[in-house]
Design an enzyme around this catalytic site. Structure first.
Site, PDB file in Angstrom:
ATOM      1  N   GLY A  11      15.583  -8.945   0.541  1.00 45.47           N
ATOM      2  CA  GLY A  11      15.680  -9.405   1.922  1.00 45.47           C
ATOM      3  C   GLY A  11      16.394 -10.744   2.013  1.00 45.47           C
ATOM      4  O   GLY A  11      16.181 -11.625   1.186  1.00 45.47           O
ATOM      5  N   ARG A  72      19.117  -3.482  -1.641  1.00 41.70           N
ATOM      6  CA  ARG A  72      18.070  -3.096  -2.593  1.00 41.70           C
ATOM      7  C   ARG A  72      18.653  -2.006  -3.483  1.00 41.70           C
ATOM      8  O   ARG A  72      19.458  -1.194  -3.043  1.00 41.70           O
ATOM      9  CB  ARG A  72      16.823  -2.623  -1.853  1.00 41.70           C
ATOM     10  CG  ARG A  72      16.291  -3.691  -0.889  1.00 41.70           C
ATOM     11  CD  ARG A  72      14.941  -3.334  -0.315  1.00 41.70           C
ATOM     12  NE  ARG A  72      14.557  -4.232   0.763  1.00 41.70           N
ATOM     13  CZ  ARG A  72      14.029  -5.440   0.605  1.00 41.70           C
ATOM     14  NH1 ARG A  72      13.837  -5.898  -0.621  1.00 41.70           N
ATOM     15  NH2 ARG A  72      13.701  -6.184   1.634  1.00 41.70           N
ATOM     16  N   ASP A 103      10.462 -11.446  -5.021  1.00 44.52           N
ATOM     17  CA  ASP A 103       9.740 -10.825  -6.132  1.00 44.52           C
ATOM     18  C   ASP A 103      10.560  -9.727  -6.817  1.00 44.52           C
ATOM     19  O   ASP A 103      10.688  -9.704  -8.044  1.00 44.52           O
ATOM     20  CB  ASP A 103       8.415 -10.249  -5.616  1.00 44.52           C
ATOM     21  CG  ASP A 103       7.602  -9.575  -6.710  1.00 44.52           C
ATOM     22  OD1 ASP A 103       6.911 -10.306  -7.447  1.00 44.52           O
ATOM     23  OD2 ASP A 103       7.654  -8.342  -6.820  1.00 44.52           O
ATOM     24  N   THR A 125      13.169 -16.300  -0.027  1.00 46.48           N
ATOM     25  CA  THR A 125      12.449 -15.330   0.784  1.00 46.48           C
ATOM     26  C   THR A 125      11.675 -16.056   1.874  1.00 46.48           C
ATOM     27  O   THR A 125      11.127 -17.141   1.631  1.00 46.48           O
ATOM     28  CB  THR A 125      11.463 -14.500  -0.068  1.00 46.48           C
ATOM     29  OG1 THR A 125      10.578 -13.759   0.795  1.00 46.48           O
ATOM     30  CG2 THR A 125      10.606 -15.369  -0.970  1.00 46.48           C
ATOM     31  N   ASP A 127       8.953 -15.117   2.996  1.00 49.42           N
ATOM     32  CA  ASP A 127       7.527 -14.815   2.837  1.00 49.42           C
ATOM     33  C   ASP A 127       6.741 -15.922   2.138  1.00 49.42           C
ATOM     34  O   ASP A 127       5.513 -15.960   2.234  1.00 49.42           O
ATOM     35  CB  ASP A 127       7.356 -13.509   2.046  1.00 49.42           C
ATOM     36  CG  ASP A 127       8.062 -12.341   2.698  1.00 49.42           C
ATOM     37  OD1 ASP A 127       8.177 -12.341   3.939  1.00 49.42           O
ATOM     38  OD2 ASP A 127       8.500 -11.427   1.976  1.00 49.42           O
ATOM     39  N   ASP A 129       6.068 -16.225  -0.938  1.00 55.84           N
ATOM     40  CA  ASP A 129       5.091 -15.541  -1.786  1.00 55.84           C
ATOM     41  C   ASP A 129       5.437 -15.580  -3.271  1.00 55.84           C
ATOM     42  O   ASP A 129       4.959 -14.745  -4.049  1.00 55.84           O
ATOM     43  CB  ASP A 129       4.941 -14.084  -1.335  1.00 55.84           C
ATOM     44  CG  ASP A 129       6.238 -13.291  -1.452  1.00 55.84           C
ATOM     45  OD1 ASP A 129       7.297 -13.906  -1.659  1.00 55.84           O
ATOM     46  OD2 ASP A 129       6.191 -12.050  -1.326  1.00 55.84           O
ATOM     47  N   ARG A 171       5.404  -9.753   4.285  1.00 56.82           N
ATOM     48  CA  ARG A 171       5.140  -8.763   3.237  1.00 56.82           C
ATOM     49  C   ARG A 171       3.638  -8.740   2.945  1.00 56.82           C
ATOM     50  O   ARG A 171       2.867  -8.445   3.819  1.00 56.82           O
ATOM     51  CB  ARG A 171       5.976  -9.088   1.992  1.00 56.82           C
ATOM     52  CG  ARG A 171       6.173  -7.934   1.028  1.00 56.82           C
ATOM     53  CD  ARG A 171       7.342  -8.202   0.087  1.00 56.82           C
ATOM     54  NE  ARG A 171       7.371  -7.260  -1.024  1.00 56.82           N
ATOM     55  CZ  ARG A 171       6.926  -7.551  -2.244  1.00 56.82           C
ATOM     56  NH1 ARG A 171       6.434  -8.760  -2.513  1.00 56.82           N
ATOM     57  NH2 ARG A 171       6.982  -6.651  -3.207  1.00 56.82           N
TER      58      ARG A 171
END
Length: 319
Positions: A11, A72, A103, A125, A127, A129, A171
């Site tokens: 992303g 992707r 990730d 990202t 996110d 994360d 996510r």
């Protein structure tokens, strides 16, 4: 090392262009040749690779998205796909690679490292994360986008005296929901890292209504469930007029904030430094405002966590 490559994968996030710019210009400053790989690992397999010059990254630091594009790639998860990618790197004489992404991108970089190819991961990202860094590139911009949207929704929530459920991205992580909810004074924040009781949320809404509260904002992280389902449960239980907004991919776009531009520049440059120092299989990050780097295997083995003290604070302030 005389020649390196750079790609963005997974992303997109605001600030990726600033990171690309930093990699290219830092490398050229040190007399390295730099090759940009378009469309992530899919482009790597296909050999969609071109030499980058100083002008290649001019006027991109303020732009969202990624000028190298992203995709992707299921094929790269296979041994055959990974070997094809390494063959392309060797074909172009590339001796080290900077991978900017989240990730999944890191897992691709991990595989390249296992095959003996020097790779450095840069966390890009919205996110937030990725372990091993306090912030990821794009998180601050996305956070401000979410805050701006909630501010606007609050205006109409106040005018119509409604309860609004707002689903945000992230996510499997609740950082965007937690930070935006605390920043915007949300009555309830639902994140995957913390359990919640629906009855308590309903009781809080009803207590607010009894004391004359005219509207409420509830933030739901996508990893904790569907905002639409959450809104229906609230409406059915309380008979309050409830509306649901799913912010979606608007959260990924926009010009990066100053914080993200600076973070991306620092991390991109650090990745080049590590390659020049002979490092491989590392990820860069920022912790306590200091640049750090970690073993990629250790980073991927760690679970993501949020600041639960901040979550507790959000509950205390929303009584």
């Amino acid at each position: 090392m005389k020649r390196i490559g750079v790609l963005t994968s997974g992303g997109d996030s605001p600030g990726m262009n600033a990171a690309i710019r930093a990699v290219v210009r830092k490398a050229i400053y040190h007399d390295l040749e730099v090759y940009g790989i378009s469309y992530g690992y899919a482009g790597l397999i296909a050999g969609d690779i071109r030499k980058m010059e100083l002008g290649s990254v001019g006027d991109i630091i303020h732009r969202g998205g990624t000028m190298l594009y992203t995709a992707r790639c299921e094929e790269f998860k296979t041994l055959e796909g990974q070997k094809k990618g390494i063959e392309q790197l060797k074909k172009f004489g590339i001796e080290g690679l900077v991978v900017i992404g989240g990730d999944g991108s890191y897992r691709g970089a991990q595989k390249l490292t296992e095959h003996g190819f020097p790779t450095i991961g840069v966390p890009g990202t919205i996110d937030n994360d990725i372990p091993g860094t306090d912030y990821t590139i794009g998180f601050d911009t996305a956070l401000n986008t979410v805050i701006d949207a909630i501010d606007k929704i609050r205006d109409t929530a106040t005018s119509h005296e409604r309860t609004y459920v707002i689903e945000v991205m992230g996510r499997h992580a609740g950082d965007l929901a937690l930070w935006s909810g605390l920043a915007d004074g949300a009555e309830t924040i639902v994140i995957p890292e913390a359990d919640y009781e629906m009855n308590q949320i309903i009781s809080r809404l009803e207590r607010g209504q009894e004391r004359g509260k005219k509207h409420s904002i509830i933030i739901v992280a996508e990893g904790a469930g569907s905002g639409m389902d959450f809104g229906k449960r609230i409406s059915d239980a309380t008979q309050m007029e409830t509306r649901v907004t799913v912010l979606g991919h608007i959260q990924r776009g926009g010009s990066p904030t100053g914080a993200d531009r600076v973070l991306a520049s620092r991390l991109g440059a650090k990745a080049v430094d590590l390659l020049l120092e002979g490092e491989a299989g590392r990820t860069v990050g920022i912790q306590n405002n200091k640049l750090v780097h970690h073993d990629i295997n250790e980073v991927l083995a760690q679970p993501h966590s949020v600041d639960l003290d901040m979550y507790k604070l959000s509950q205390e302030l929303s009584i």
